[in-house]
Design a protein around this motif. Structure first.
Motif, PDB file in Angstrom:
ATOM      1  N   HIS A  68      28.319  40.796  52.142  1.00 49.75           N
ATOM      2  CA  HIS A  68      28.109  39.519  52.832  1.00 49.75           C
ATOM      3  C   HIS A  68      28.633  39.685  54.247  1.00 49.75           C
ATOM      4  N   ASP A  88      35.432  40.484  57.933  1.00 49.78           N
ATOM      5  CA  ASP A  88      36.244  41.528  57.302  1.00 49.78           C
ATOM      6  C   ASP A  88      35.378  42.535  56.538  1.00 49.78           C
ATOM      7  N   HIS A  89      34.067  42.283  56.482  1.00 50.77           N
ATOM      8  CA  HIS A  89      33.143  43.207  55.811  1.00 50.77           C
ATOM      9  C   HIS A  89      32.189  43.900  56.780  1.00 50.77           C
ATOM     10  N   ASP A 117      33.389  40.030  47.245  1.00 48.37           N
ATOM     11  CA  ASP A 117      34.312  38.886  47.214  1.00 48.37           C
ATOM     12  C   ASP A 117      34.016  37.907  46.074  1.00 48.37           C
ATOM     13  N   HIS A 149      39.155  42.580  47.726  1.00 46.67           N
ATOM     14  CA  HIS A 149      40.485  42.081  48.109  1.00 46.67           C
ATOM     15  C   HIS A 149      41.573  42.247  47.065  1.00 46.67           C
TER      16      HIS A 149
HETATM   17 ZN   LIG Z   1      36.284  39.306  52.334  1.00 45.42          ZN
END
Ligand SMILES: [Zn+2]
Length: 278
Positions: A105, A109-110, A210, A257
């Motif tokens: 997605h 952070d990806h 996630d 995570h």
């Molecule tokens: Zn994330």
């Protein structure tokens, strides 16, 4: 340097090789779990540690990077993010060898590690995204309509996505990338969130992105939602469906995570689930 950044567990599944790469970690405020009860909130106050795992899948003919970490995009807020630093000039040959990138997605952070200074860091790769995800985040109207506190996050995502545009391969639903690598929709956290399913003969591995963000809260109670879930109810439904599958078929998995870089197994417990690193 990638090799020395962290311990990087390697697994083989038939002809596939999976390398788990940590991009560092992020400290997330406990206030990001709006429906957690008082005792759960206590466990994540003032903040809770999120790992930041990404993966490299090698099929023999292809090198598929699954998510790219934060790059430098979140350093100000999360100093321990972006450990992989794909900008490093010593990694040029490795970057050029990546044939495909799967984007679970489009949160920064990806995808932050995919572009630097308005340029793609993996210009030769096909970048696989769900059509819904790409359309949602790149819509100019999204930025205009967003509340002020969300505008910087959306503007950041749009600036990271722009230099990737020509490389994007859009998928609608399940996608078979060949070589035992399939993409499966797992919406809720974002509209077009997807996960990766690896298989070879009898063996399977799921890379969850996630679907679960907090290992402290969401295994024991999958109903706990996260402030950045676009559709929290759908995120809960997706999480429960996948937890059922992982336990029923005893499938090794990893998730971005959780605080374990390598593969884990999920087990049912009296209350909810627990995860055990392999
Ligand atoms: Zn994330």
């Amino acid at each position: 340097m990638l090799e020395t950044a962290t311990h990087s567990p390697v697994y083989r599944l038939g002809g596939l090789t999976l390398t788990c790469l940590s991009d560092g970690h992020l400290l997330i405020p406990g206030t990001y779990f709006p429906n957690a009860d008082a005792s759960e909130k206590e466990k994540v106050t003032p903040h809770t540690r999120f790992g930041a795992n990404t993966w490299l899948v090698e099929t023999g003919t292809r090198k598929i990077l699954i998510d790219a970490g934060s790059g430098t995009s979140l350093k100000d807020r999360f100093p321990a993010s972006g450990a992989l630093d794909w900008r490093d000039s010593r990694l040029a040959a490795r970057r050029d060898g990546i044939t495909d990138v799967v984007v679970t997605h489009m949160h920064a952070d990806h995808i932050g590690g995919l572009a630097s200074q308005n340029r793609s860091l993996f210009p030769k790769a096909r970048i696989h995204v769900q059509e819904k995800e790409w359309a949602f985040w790149t819509d100019e109207a999204l930025l205009a309509a967003a509340p002020d506190d969300r505008k910087p996050m959306i503007a950041l995502i749009q600036s990271l996505a722009r230099p990737l545009t020509d490389q994007i391969v859009r998928h609608s639903g399940e996608a078979d990338l060949g070589g035992g690598v399939r993409l499966l929709p797992a919406p809720g956290h974002t509209p077009g969130h997807q996960i990766a399913h690896l298989s070879d003969g009898d063996g399977e591995i799921l890379l969850l992105g996630d679907v679960v963000v907090s290992d402290t809260l969401q295994f024991s109670n999958p109903d706990v939602t996260y402030a950045l879930d676009r559709d929290p109810e759908q995120a809960v439904e997706t999480r429960k469906r996948l937890f059922e599958w992982l336990t029923a078929d005893e499938i090794p998995f990893a998730a971005t995570h959780i605080n374990a870089t390598g593969l884990c197994r999920l087990e049912k417990r009296a209350a909810g689930y627990g995860f055990n690193p392999l």
